[in-house]
Structure formats: C-alpha cells, structure tokens
Design a protein around this motif. Structure first.
Motif, PDB file in Angstrom:
ATOM      1  N   THR A   1     -12.572  -1.193  -2.183  1.00 49.50           N
ATOM      2  CA  THR A   1     -12.857  -0.676  -3.645  1.00 49.50           C
ATOM      3  C   THR A   1     -12.915   0.838  -3.764  1.00 49.50           C
ATOM      4  OG1 THR A   1     -15.165  -1.308  -3.282  1.00 49.50           O
ATOM      5  CG2 THR A   1     -13.767  -2.762  -4.514  1.00 49.50           C
ATOM      6  N   THR A   2     -13.449   1.396  -2.713  1.00 48.30           N
ATOM      7  CA  THR A   2     -13.679   2.770  -2.849  1.00 48.30           C
ATOM      8  C   THR A   2     -12.322   3.619  -2.509  1.00 48.30           C
ATOM      9  OG1 THR A   2     -15.717   2.390  -1.587  1.00 48.30           O
ATOM     10  CG2 THR A   2     -15.142   4.695  -1.837  1.00 48.30           C
ATOM     11  N   VAL A   3     -11.503   3.188  -1.686  1.00 47.90           N
ATOM     12  CA  VAL A   3     -10.247   4.043  -1.489  1.00 47.90           C
ATOM     13  C   VAL A   3      -9.407   3.667  -2.852  1.00 47.90           C
ATOM     14  CG1 VAL A   3      -8.064   3.928  -0.123  1.00 47.90           C
ATOM     15  CG2 VAL A   3     -10.339   4.010   0.922  1.00 47.90           C
ATOM     16  N   ILE A   4      -9.139   2.434  -3.231  1.00 46.37           N
ATOM     17  CA  ILE A   4      -8.453   2.307  -4.281  1.00 46.37           C
ATOM     18  C   ILE A   4      -8.627   2.870  -5.501  1.00 46.37           C
ATOM     19  CG2 ILE A   4      -7.469   0.258  -6.037  1.00 46.37           C
ATOM     20  CD1 ILE A   4      -6.230  -0.235  -3.351  1.00 46.37           C
ATOM     21  N   ARG A   5     -10.046   3.022  -5.742  1.00 45.77           N
ATOM     22  CA  ARG A   5     -10.290   3.681  -6.933  1.00 45.77           C
ATOM     23  C   ARG A   5     -10.383   5.172  -6.838  1.00 45.77           C
ATOM     24  NH1 ARG A   5     -15.843   1.603  -9.198  1.00 45.77           N
ATOM     25  NH2 ARG A   5     -16.335   2.032  -6.927  1.00 45.77           N
ATOM     26  N   GLY A   6     -10.208   5.759  -5.673  1.00 42.76           N
ATOM     27  CA  GLY A   6      -9.995   7.198  -5.273  1.00 42.76           C
ATOM     28  C   GLY A   6      -8.603   7.755  -5.616  1.00 42.76           C
ATOM     29  N   ILE A   7      -7.589   6.814  -5.765  1.00 40.99           N
ATOM     30  CA  ILE A   7      -6.186   7.055  -5.631  1.00 40.99           C
ATOM     31  C   ILE A   7      -5.905   6.802  -6.957  1.00 40.99           C
ATOM     32  CG2 ILE A   7      -3.995   6.779  -4.319  1.00 40.99           C
ATOM     33  CD1 ILE A   7      -5.628   6.053  -1.844  1.00 40.99           C
ATOM     34  N   PRO A   8      -4.864   7.814  -7.591  1.00 42.72           N
ATOM     35  CA  PRO A   8      -3.982   7.487  -8.776  1.00 42.72           C
ATOM     36  C   PRO A   8      -3.212   6.093  -8.442  1.00 42.72           C
ATOM     37  CG  PRO A   8      -3.601   9.589  -8.207  1.00 42.72           C
ATOM     38  CD  PRO A   8      -4.314   9.174  -6.998  1.00 42.72           C
ATOM     39  N   GLU A   9      -2.924   5.506  -9.802  1.00 42.73           N
ATOM     40  CA  GLU A   9      -2.201   4.361  -9.620  1.00 42.73           C
ATOM     41  C   GLU A   9      -0.927   4.256  -9.318  1.00 42.73           C
ATOM     42  OE1 GLU A   9      -3.270   4.263 -13.387  1.00 42.73           O
ATOM     43  OE2 GLU A   9      -5.181   3.242 -13.182  1.00 42.73           O
ATOM     44  N   LEU A  10      -0.276   5.408  -9.927  1.00 43.04           N
ATOM     45  CA  LEU A  10       1.114   5.608  -9.639  1.00 43.04           C
ATOM     46  C   LEU A  10       1.413   5.992  -8.108  1.00 43.04           C
ATOM     47  CD1 LEU A  10       3.873   6.452 -10.348  1.00 43.04           C
ATOM     48  CD2 LEU A  10       3.408   8.641 -10.775  1.00 43.04           C
ATOM     49  N   VAL A  11       0.641   6.710  -7.223  1.00 44.66           N
ATOM     50  CA  VAL A  11       0.690   6.909  -6.067  1.00 44.66           C
ATOM     51  C   VAL A  11       0.495   5.482  -5.107  1.00 44.66           C
ATOM     52  CG1 VAL A  11      -0.307   8.027  -3.922  1.00 44.66           C
ATOM     53  CG2 VAL A  11      -0.134   9.438  -6.006  1.00 44.66           C
ATOM     54  N   MET A  12      -0.382   4.710  -5.603  1.00 45.24           N
ATOM     55  CA  MET A  12      -0.822   3.599  -4.863  1.00 45.24           C
ATOM     56  C   MET A  12       0.596   2.699  -5.390  1.00 45.24           C
ATOM     57  SD  MET A  12      -3.396   2.941  -3.508  1.00 45.24           S
ATOM     58  CE  MET A  12      -3.295   1.772  -2.134  1.00 45.24           C
ATOM     59  N   MET A  13       1.086   2.878  -6.319  1.00 46.23           N
ATOM     60  CA  MET A  13       2.308   1.956  -6.733  1.00 46.23           C
ATOM     61  C   MET A  13       3.272   2.269  -5.852  1.00 46.23           C
ATOM     62  SD  MET A  13       3.612   1.009 -10.293  1.00 46.23           S
ATOM     63  CE  MET A  13       2.146   0.677 -11.013  1.00 46.23           C
ATOM     64  N   LEU A  14       3.593   3.690  -5.743  1.00 46.80           N
ATOM     65  CA  LEU A  14       4.747   3.963  -4.972  1.00 46.80           C
ATOM     66  C   LEU A  14       4.555   3.741  -3.224  1.00 46.80           C
ATOM     67  CD1 LEU A  14       5.188   7.489  -6.540  1.00 46.80           C
ATOM     68  CD2 LEU A  14       6.681   5.366  -6.751  1.00 46.80           C
ATOM     69  N   LEU A  15       3.445   3.750  -3.021  1.00 46.59           N
ATOM     70  CA  LEU A  15       2.961   3.718  -1.614  1.00 46.59           C
ATOM     71  C   LEU A  15       3.209   2.060  -1.141  1.00 46.59           C
ATOM     72  CD1 LEU A  15       1.809   4.521   1.133  1.00 46.59           C
ATOM     73  CD2 LEU A  15      -0.279   4.216   0.231  1.00 46.59           C
ATOM     74  N   LEU A  16       2.552   1.280  -2.039  1.00 48.03           N
ATOM     75  CA  LEU A  16       2.601  -0.198  -1.798  1.00 48.03           C
ATOM     76  C   LEU A  16       4.229  -0.733  -1.970  1.00 48.03           C
ATOM     77  CD1 LEU A  16      -0.527  -1.541  -3.261  1.00 48.03           C
ATOM     78  CD2 LEU A  16      -0.022  -1.249  -1.215  1.00 48.03           C
ATOM     79  N   PHE A  17       4.844  -0.320  -3.123  1.00 51.17           N
ATOM     80  CA  PHE A  17       6.226  -0.720  -3.214  1.00 51.17           C
ATOM     81  C   PHE A  17       7.153  -0.364  -2.169  1.00 51.17           C
ATOM     82  CE2 PHE A  17      10.359  -0.485  -5.422  1.00 51.17           C
ATOM     83  CZ  PHE A  17      10.423  -1.676  -5.611  1.00 51.17           C
ATOM     84  N   PHE A  18       7.476   1.120  -2.050  1.00 49.62           N
ATOM     85  CA  PHE A  18       8.111   1.649  -1.167  1.00 49.62           C
ATOM     86  C   PHE A  18       7.789   1.303   0.448  1.00 49.62           C
ATOM     87  CE2 PHE A  18       9.270   4.173  -4.747  1.00 49.62           C
ATOM     88  CZ  PHE A  18      10.673   3.628  -5.009  1.00 49.62           C
ATOM     89  N   GLY A  19       6.537   1.702   0.559  1.00 52.16           N
ATOM     90  CA  GLY A  19       5.984   1.451   2.163  1.00 52.16           C
ATOM     91  C   GLY A  19       5.819   0.261   2.257  1.00 52.16           C
ATOM     92  N   GLY A  20       5.617  -0.941   1.492  1.00 52.26           N
ATOM     93  CA  GLY A  20       5.384  -2.463   1.651  1.00 52.26           C
ATOM     94  C   GLY A  20       6.635  -2.789   2.305  1.00 52.26           C
ATOM     95  N   GLU A  21       7.786  -2.525   1.338  1.00 52.96           N
ATOM     96  CA  GLU A  21       9.070  -2.912   1.645  1.00 52.96           C
ATOM     97  C   GLU A  21       9.615  -2.547   3.056  1.00 52.96           C
ATOM     98  OE1 GLU A  21      12.764  -3.575  -1.417  1.00 52.96           O
ATOM     99  OE2 GLU A  21      12.570  -1.554  -0.823  1.00 52.96           O
ATOM    100  N   LYS A  22       9.317  -1.267   3.324  1.00 52.51           N
ATOM    101  CA  LYS A  22       9.734  -0.686   4.393  1.00 52.51           C
ATOM    102  C   LYS A  22       9.080  -1.440   5.718  1.00 52.51           C
ATOM    103  CE  LYS A  22      11.723   2.929   6.680  1.00 52.51           C
ATOM    104  NZ  LYS A  22      12.812   3.908   6.316  1.00 52.51           N
ATOM    105  N   LEU A  23       7.851  -1.411   5.475  1.00 59.14           N
ATOM    106  CA  LEU A  23       6.791  -2.274   6.790  1.00 59.14           C
ATOM    107  C   LEU A  23       7.455  -3.566   6.855  1.00 59.14           C
ATOM    108  CD1 LEU A  23       4.569  -1.063   8.358  1.00 59.14           C
ATOM    109  CD2 LEU A  23       3.142  -2.406   6.666  1.00 59.14           C
ATOM    110  N   PHE A  24       7.655  -4.340   6.047  1.00 57.33           N
ATOM    111  CA  PHE A  24       7.708  -5.801   5.592  1.00 57.33           C
ATOM    112  C   PHE A  24       9.435  -5.675   6.597  1.00 57.33           C
ATOM    113  CE2 PHE A  24       9.508  -9.680   3.874  1.00 57.33           C
ATOM    114  CZ  PHE A  24       8.478 -10.564   4.419  1.00 57.33           C
TER     115      PHE A  24
END
Lengths: 221, 242
Positions: free
Chosen positions: A53-76
């Motif tokens: 909860t602390t980390v997610i609420r400290g980061i803009p949604e857009l950055v989180m979205m890009l990280l999870l979308f592009f990073g998640g796909e790459k990691l997978f």
C-alpha cells in the motif's frame, strides 16, 4: 463526417466502462483481502501488505501502469524463454484491468481497514459471548457494518479509478480517449471529440453518484 | 542494460540530458508552478463561492464539477491538442499573437491543466472549511467590531488555511503524481525521460523502476514537509502539554 464517429465513441464508452468495472471488482477483492491481512494476518504477511500500500500510493498511476504493463510482459516472456517456451503478447484488456485493479487495491485497502476499525468492538465481543464462531462474527456482524462505513470511501475511490482508467489508451487499448484522438485527427475537430468524451465521463460519474446515495440510504439504519 | 548505460542515464533523470532541462528538474518546475498558482486560484474562487453573489457561486460550482468529474488526462488533451480546432486559435498562431502562441507551448498547457484541476478540488475543500468555520471565533470577531471583510481576512482565511493543511498534503501528492501525465504532451519530465529511455533501449525495468523510485522519494519528502507544516501551524489545535 462528425456524426459517423459518434456511435464509435459510444462503443468505446462501453469498453471504458468494462475496463473500469472489471478493475473495480479486482480492486475491491485486493483491498478486502489486504485489509483483512493488515488487521488479522501474521506479521510477515502484514509487512508485505504495508509495503504494497505504501509503495503503490507513492507512485503515479501512469508510471505504475507502464512498469507493470511493459515490465510484466517482458518478465513473463523472460521466464517463458528460460523454459524454452514461445513468447506471448499480453492481452491489453486483461493487462490494463490487472494493472488498475492492482493499483487501486492499495487505495481500497486503506478504505476497508479504517471501516473495519470503525465497527464498535463491543459488538464483536457480544457476538463471541453468544457463542458465534469467529467466521460467523466476521460474516454476520463485522462485514455488513464495515460496508456501511466503507461506502463513502468506496465511492471516492471508484470515481478516481474510473478517471484513471482513461489512461489505458496510452498502452494501446481502444477506449473512449483513444477513439476521441483518432476521430479528432481524422475530422480536424479534436476539441469536439475530447469534449464529448468528457461529457460521457460526467454522465457516468453523475449516475454512480446517484447510485451511491441510494446504496448509502439502503445500508444506513 | 549495462551499468554504464545506467550511469549515463542518471543525469537526464535528475536535471539535464545535455541540451535541455529534463527529469526531476522539469517535474519540480511543473509541480511548483501548478501548486502555487492552483492554490492561489483556489483561495480566490472559494472566497467567491462562499461569500460572493449566488450566480458567481453557481458558475464556480459548475467549473469545479466539470474538472472533478472528468479525467485530468482528457483535460490536458482538450487544452493542448483540442484548442487548435478553433479558428481564432489557429489564426492567432499564424499571426504570431503572443497570447495564443502560449497554447502551443506544452509546458504552459500542462501547467494550465494542472492549475485548473487542482483549483477545482482545492476550492471545494476550502469552501467547506470556510462554511464550517467555528461560529464562536466569528462571533468574537464581531464583538470586537470587525467588519465582515476584516473578519474574513484576519480570522477565517488564516484559520481555515491552517485547518486544511492535512487534507492539502494529499492534494499535493495527487498533483505531484498528476505531473507524470506531462510526458503525453511531449514534455521531458521524469516519466518522459523513462518513456524515451524505454523507446530507445526496449528494456522496461530500469527506466520505469528508476522513475518509480524517484517519485516515491519525492512523495515522502513532500509528506515530510507537510508534517512539519502541521506541527508548526496547527500547534494551536493540539491538546495542551503540561
């Protein structure tokens, strides 16, 4: 020319709503699970929840979205490659919903946590005194009352989520905002289409405001 | 990505890519401008909404309803990409009209969007604080013979501004996070640097994790500042220590 795009935008509105509602369901699930862990879980699991909860609420949604979308796909795909499996491309709808649900789960966690804490302790003790099992106390006393305290927070988070969901156009999902951009470009009337989409968002927020007031009346006693 | 690339990318995340201001410097600039102007606008609009004539109050209410009910992302698109639709704007660009040329500047449009959005939220909070201001303090001011405007200026305004500090700390965090949208209008803020780096290297982990870490640090710094402000300016609301 302009009128031919309007049905398209309305179709996009349905997609935006589907993204938002699916994310809401996921975020509620995340939030409820996490709030329960934060209050009743073992300490190591609680530490994970607090970090989330602390980390997610400290980061803009857009950055989180890009990280999870592009990073998640790459990691997978890195994992798949390591296992000698063919790589995949993420389904944008699923990825968008997972990302927004994951982000807003953190906000819902705080809503549910404080709502759980708002239920008077004496009632839980009374439940135990009646011989109810802990699960029964949770289901019949704590949960329904918690919901009442959580409603205003749920409404605020839902409205914020709905508006954040407009960002999925940036990862290529063809929602209202994406269609407005295309239509604006084709017709040279970008203001008109962005404004129409804004009005649709206003209509959705106004409707859900009314629905929440009705729910609020229904659950207050 | 190699360690060398990481070290090479660091300056662009913080202040410059060698040719222009980038990264944290741009984020900070957008945030400070939007925060300062947005808050000042919010104070004026909130005063007008609560104490001004009714029609003005309705107009401000409509403004706030629109900006709170629609996504900031679309508001930004509306201002930066949308306005070119109007002849008066595009003609202004051709004639070199200084006012309309402002709307071609991505930085100006971004700050304008954040200012209007922040002001819309903040003015509602402030209007609430004005309307619910403790009656006793206002009665005391009246007993001292202060006029309505003097009471607002000396009592309600400073008192309400102090009381909303805790809520405003959240609003300021939202504003900081909102500036991440600047990258969608070509600005090179921290998110913009990360997205460019991703487009160049096709490696998502370092750019976005770096940006995320920087935002996290900024968020905590901001929250720390506000906690300090609360200690300083809300001391009078704390129970007395014996």
């Amino acid at each position: 020319m302009v009128s031919s795009y309007l049905p398209l935008i309305l179709g996009g509105a349905l997609l935006s709503l589907r993204v938002a509602l699916a994310s809401l369901a996921l975020a509620l699930l995340f939030g409820l699970t996490n709030a329960s862990i934060k209050l009743f879980g073992p300490s190591w699991l609680r530490a994970v929840s607090v970090t989330y909860t602390t980390v997610i609420r400290g980061i803009p949604e857009l950055v989180m979205m890009l990280l999870l979308f592009f990073g998640g796909e790459k990691l997978f795909n890195l994992v798949l490659t390591a296992l000698d499996l063919p790589t995949v491309e993420f389904n944008k709808f699923v990825a968008g919903v997972l990302t927004i649900g994951f982000i807003y789960g953190a906000y819902f966690t705080e809503t549910f946590r404080s709502a759980f804490l708002a239920v008077p302790k004496g009632q839980l003790e009374a439940g135990v005194a009646y011989g109810m099992t802990p699960w029964r106390v949770f289901r019949s006393i704590l949960f329904p009352q918690m919901l009442r305290y959580a409603l205003p927070g749920i409404n605020n988070n839902w409205l914020a989520l709905l508006k954040s969901a407009a960002l999925v156009s940036l990862i290529g999902l063809e929602d209202m905002a994406w269609l407005a951009e295309q239509a604006g470009r084709a017709t040279q009337k970008p203001f008109l289409f962005y404004f129409v989409v804004c009005l649709i968002y206003l209509a959705i927020t106004a409707t859900s405001g009314g629905a929440m007031r009705w729910l609020g009346r229904r659950y207050s006693y | 990505m190699l360690m060398d690339d990481v070290i090479k990318a660091l300056p662009s995340f913080l202040w410059t890519d060698g040719t222009q201001w980038t990264g944290l410097a741009v984020t900070a600039k957008l945030f400070l401008y939007a925060g300062a102007i947005g808050m000042s606008l919010a104070v004026v609009l909130a005063l007008l909404k609560v104490y001004g004539p009714k029609p003005v109050g309705w107009a401000i209410g409509t403004f706030s309803y629109f900006f709170r009910g629609t996504p900031l992302f679309l508001q930004l698109m509306l201002i930066y990409y949308g306005l070119s639709q109007f002849d008066i704007v595009s003609n202004g660009w051709q004639d070199g009209n200084a006012f309309w040329l402002l709307f071609r500047d991505a930085g100006f449009c971004a700050v304008l969007a954040y200012v209007l959005n922040t002001a819309a939220y903040a003015l509602e909070i402030l209007a609430g604080a004005f309307a619910q201001y403790p009656k006793e303090e206002i009665a005391a001011a009246e007993a001292y013979g202060m006029s309505r405007w003097t009471t607002i200026r000396r009592i309600v305004l400073p008192g309400a501004l102090r009381r909303v500090i805790p809520v405003f700390s959240n609003e300021m965090v939202f504003l900081l996070h909102a500036t991440a949208l600047s990258s969608t209008v070509t600005l090179m803020d921290m998110t913009g640097v990360a997205r460019t780096l991703y487009a160049d290297t096709y490696s998502p982990f370092f750019p976005f994790l770096m940006a995320a870490a920087l935002y996290l640090v900024c968020t905590f710094a901001l929250l720390g500042l506000f906690r300090g402000a609360e200690r300083r300016w809300l001391a009078f609301l704390r129970p007395r220590q014996s």
